[in-house]
Design a protein around this motif. Sequence first.
Motif, PDB file in Angstrom:
ATOM      1  N   SER A  76       0.941  -1.205   0.005  1.00 27.96           N
ATOM      2  CA  SER A  76      -0.031  -0.138   0.135  1.00 27.96           C
ATOM      3  C   SER A  76       0.689   1.283  -0.098  1.00 27.96           C
ATOM      4  O   SER A  76       0.382   2.218  -0.349  1.00 27.96           O
ATOM      5  CB  SER A  76      -0.873  -0.057   1.372  1.00 27.96           C
ATOM      6  N   ALA A  77       2.156   1.013   0.289  1.00 27.16           N
ATOM      7  CA  ALA A  77       2.958   2.285   0.375  1.00 27.16           C
ATOM      8  C   ALA A  77       3.428   2.480  -1.019  1.00 27.16           C
ATOM      9  O   ALA A  77       4.023   3.778  -1.025  1.00 27.16           O
ATOM     10  CB  ALA A  77       4.035   1.992   1.326  1.00 27.16           C
ATOM     11  N   ASN A  78       3.264   1.898  -1.841  1.00 23.61           N
ATOM     12  CA  ASN A  78       3.771   2.045  -3.251  1.00 23.61           C
ATOM     13  C   ASN A  78       3.091   1.466  -4.145  1.00 23.61           C
ATOM     14  O   ASN A  78       3.681   0.322  -4.911  1.00 23.61           O
ATOM     15  CB  ASN A  78       5.592   1.660  -3.282  1.00 23.61           C
ATOM     16  N   VAL A  99     -20.399   5.201  -1.223  1.00 25.99           N
ATOM     17  CA  VAL A  99     -19.170   5.006  -0.579  1.00 25.99           C
ATOM     18  C   VAL A  99     -18.811   3.464  -0.747  1.00 25.99           C
ATOM     19  O   VAL A  99     -19.809   2.665  -0.339  1.00 25.99           O
ATOM     20  CB  VAL A  99     -19.495   5.369   1.139  1.00 25.99           C
ATOM     21  N   VAL A 100     -17.829   3.122  -0.930  1.00 23.05           N
ATOM     22  CA  VAL A 100     -17.251   1.655  -1.298  1.00 23.05           C
ATOM     23  C   VAL A 100     -16.929   1.116  -0.168  1.00 23.05           C
ATOM     24  O   VAL A 100     -16.021   1.531   0.364  1.00 23.05           O
ATOM     25  CB  VAL A 100     -16.156   1.756  -2.343  1.00 23.05           C
ATOM     26  N   LEU A 101     -17.733   0.059   0.438  1.00 19.24           N
ATOM     27  CA  LEU A 101     -17.231  -0.349   1.635  1.00 19.24           C
ATOM     28  C   LEU A 101     -16.628  -1.647   1.871  1.00 19.24           C
ATOM     29  O   LEU A 101     -15.971  -1.847   2.829  1.00 19.24           O
ATOM     30  CB  LEU A 101     -18.632  -0.714   2.321  1.00 19.24           C
ATOM     31  N   GLY A 102     -16.196  -2.335   0.769  1.00 21.25           N
ATOM     32  CA  GLY A 102     -15.424  -3.496   0.681  1.00 21.25           C
ATOM     33  C   GLY A 102     -15.828  -4.457  -0.239  1.00 21.25           C
ATOM     34  O   GLY A 102     -16.685  -4.352  -1.147  1.00 21.25           O
ATOM     35  N   VAL A 103     -14.880  -5.389  -0.403  1.00 26.73           N
ATOM     36  CA  VAL A 103     -15.130  -6.735  -1.340  1.00 26.73           C
ATOM     37  C   VAL A 103     -15.801  -7.809  -0.237  1.00 26.73           C
ATOM     38  O   VAL A 103     -14.932  -8.163   0.392  1.00 26.73           O
ATOM     39  CB  VAL A 103     -13.742  -7.038  -1.891  1.00 26.73           C
ATOM     40  N   VAL A 104     -16.817  -8.273  -0.714  1.00 21.39           N
ATOM     41  CA  VAL A 104     -17.490  -9.406   0.061  1.00 21.39           C
ATOM     42  C   VAL A 104     -17.034 -10.757  -0.474  1.00 21.39           C
ATOM     43  O   VAL A 104     -17.500 -11.741   0.116  1.00 21.39           O
ATOM     44  CB  VAL A 104     -18.841  -9.218   0.605  1.00 21.39           C
ATOM     45  N   ASP A 105     -16.815 -10.857  -1.733  1.00 21.90           N
ATOM     46  CA  ASP A 105     -16.757 -12.295  -2.387  1.00 21.90           C
ATOM     47  C   ASP A 105     -16.145 -12.030  -3.549  1.00 21.90           C
ATOM     48  O   ASP A 105     -15.923 -10.934  -4.284  1.00 21.90           O
ATOM     49  CB  ASP A 105     -18.259 -12.492  -2.840  1.00 21.90           C
ATOM     50  N   ALA A 106     -15.694 -13.146  -4.190  1.00 19.22           N
ATOM     51  CA  ALA A 106     -14.797 -13.123  -5.580  1.00 19.22           C
ATOM     52  C   ALA A 106     -14.783 -14.587  -5.873  1.00 19.22           C
ATOM     53  O   ALA A 106     -14.814 -15.392  -5.230  1.00 19.22           O
ATOM     54  CB  ALA A 106     -13.216 -12.618  -5.289  1.00 19.22           C
ATOM     55  N   ARG A 138      -9.059   0.452  -0.707  1.00 25.05           N
ATOM     56  CA  ARG A 138      -9.019   1.232   0.322  1.00 25.05           C
ATOM     57  C   ARG A 138      -8.939   2.783  -0.639  1.00 25.05           C
ATOM     58  O   ARG A 138      -9.319   3.640  -0.142  1.00 25.05           O
ATOM     59  CB  ARG A 138      -7.837   1.204   0.955  1.00 25.05           C
ATOM     60  N   VAL A 139      -8.299   2.625  -1.912  1.00 24.46           N
ATOM     61  CA  VAL A 139      -8.165   3.845  -2.578  1.00 24.46           C
ATOM     62  C   VAL A 139      -9.447   4.525  -2.952  1.00 24.46           C
ATOM     63  O   VAL A 139      -9.673   5.491  -2.659  1.00 24.46           O
ATOM     64  CB  VAL A 139      -7.390   3.746  -3.952  1.00 24.46           C
ATOM     65  N   LEU A 140     -10.463   3.781  -3.378  1.00 27.63           N
ATOM     66  CA  LEU A 140     -11.811   3.964  -3.608  1.00 27.63           C
ATOM     67  C   LEU A 140     -12.590   4.294  -2.512  1.00 27.63           C
ATOM     68  O   LEU A 140     -13.416   5.267  -2.377  1.00 27.63           O
ATOM     69  CB  LEU A 140     -12.625   2.820  -4.135  1.00 27.63           C
ATOM     70  N   LEU A 141     -12.304   3.787  -1.203  1.00 34.47           N
ATOM     71  CA  LEU A 141     -12.783   4.390  -0.009  1.00 34.47           C
ATOM     72  C   LEU A 141     -12.511   5.669   0.369  1.00 34.47           C
ATOM     73  O   LEU A 141     -13.349   6.719   0.738  1.00 34.47           O
ATOM     74  CB  LEU A 141     -12.420   3.502   1.414  1.00 34.47           C
TER      75      LEU A 141
END
Length: 442
Positions: free
Chosen positions: A30-32, A126-133, A345-348
């Motif tokens: 996430s730092a880069n 607001v994008v809350l997260g990924v719940v499935d893939a 996280r970026v979209l959040l």
Amino acid sequence: MNWANEEFESADLGDQRNNARLIKLMDDLSANIGASIPQCCDGWAATKAGYRFLDNPNVEWPAILSPHRDKTIERMQGYNRVLCVQDTTELDFTGHPNMQGLGRLNHDYRQGMYCHPTLAVSETGVVLGVVDAWMWARKPKGEDDIRESVRWTEGYERVAELKPLVGTTELMYVGDRESDIRELMTAAHNCGHSAHWLVRAKHNRVTDDGKVWDRLGTKCILGTVQFSLPRTAKRNGRMVELNLRVERVTLPATRNAPAVEVTAILAREDNPPPGETRIEWRLLTDEIVTSLEEAVLRIDWYRLRWMIEIFFRTLKSGCKVEELQLNTKDRLEKALVIYMILAWRVLLLVTLGRQLPDLSCEIVFSSEEWQAAWIVKKKTPLPSPPPTLGEMVLIIASFGGFLGRKGDSAPGAEVLWRGLQRVRDFSEGISAVTQSYELKLE
């Protein structure tokens, strides 16, 4: 506590060292965002440990997603309704011929795999997260392969399974044309519509009184809806006005599916500007829709499906997942889950900064992050209380090239991921200088 520690505090990968390695790897990447794993990790030892983690046969990708899914469910509980948006994207690894386990894409010479996530989005965007893939690679032609439409039905069933976990929050499954299949409608019927659904129609289905869209096109206009259509690679952004027609219809039973009642919503632009392609959306939902307000609400929900397109763009252009060189599909799937969470996280930050700008920035940024950004940008003493989320998003976006001119729209994902990389550099630099100064004092 940094965001990775908090997001993965419930991780259970069979060994505490695996849990710690996941958090460290997530923090490093996430730092880069967009850099290679060796570039993100601090030296050869950390790089080797990261690759060992991805190669660990005792760690499977659903276990990596699980703690983030748990946190997403917690976030979903704070809303009256959450949209569970699904779509599929192809990941092209044609340039990595030595990677094992890939399959053909639309042509035999193109090799890669497919990814079909479920993104939880609030009604305000607001994008809350990924719940499935759902991830898969096609087998060679001639070999028995999975029926790929199953991803839509199983995707709905996974959403329906969330209902007991989110309390009074209503769930709305949202899909594009490929999700217009009777198997999905039957799955919803069989589980009592514990999650509702809204899909864009692909088929002009037959009813007892003619085909759905033929008959609906002759109905009276219920009203109109206006909104700004975003720009894409294939069209210019512009204002549109759609005429809405609505009707409740029954799709008759077939050999494999019971009869189901659906609401058909026809949203059509009758007078597009010269040279512009007419906008026409044909939507189906299990919910009863009778008023203009209810129909407009469904149009607003469908428009939020665009968030998953931005998610895919962040995953590919920002995280650069198609440049990963991990040799096997198993390693790649684990890395993809990690990068999906980074893209979230970026979209959040993008969506939360727009919808709730008055929140404290410490809701999503660590003290080290926001303080480093403030010192470099403002060159003034740190404020108390901390700045708002909206102000901090603008500061970080400015490091990524956002100008913030009068008339500019809110910063997007690209400037934010670039800005986040620079903020991490600032934070590490300030920390190193501070430690050096403290050592001199000793």
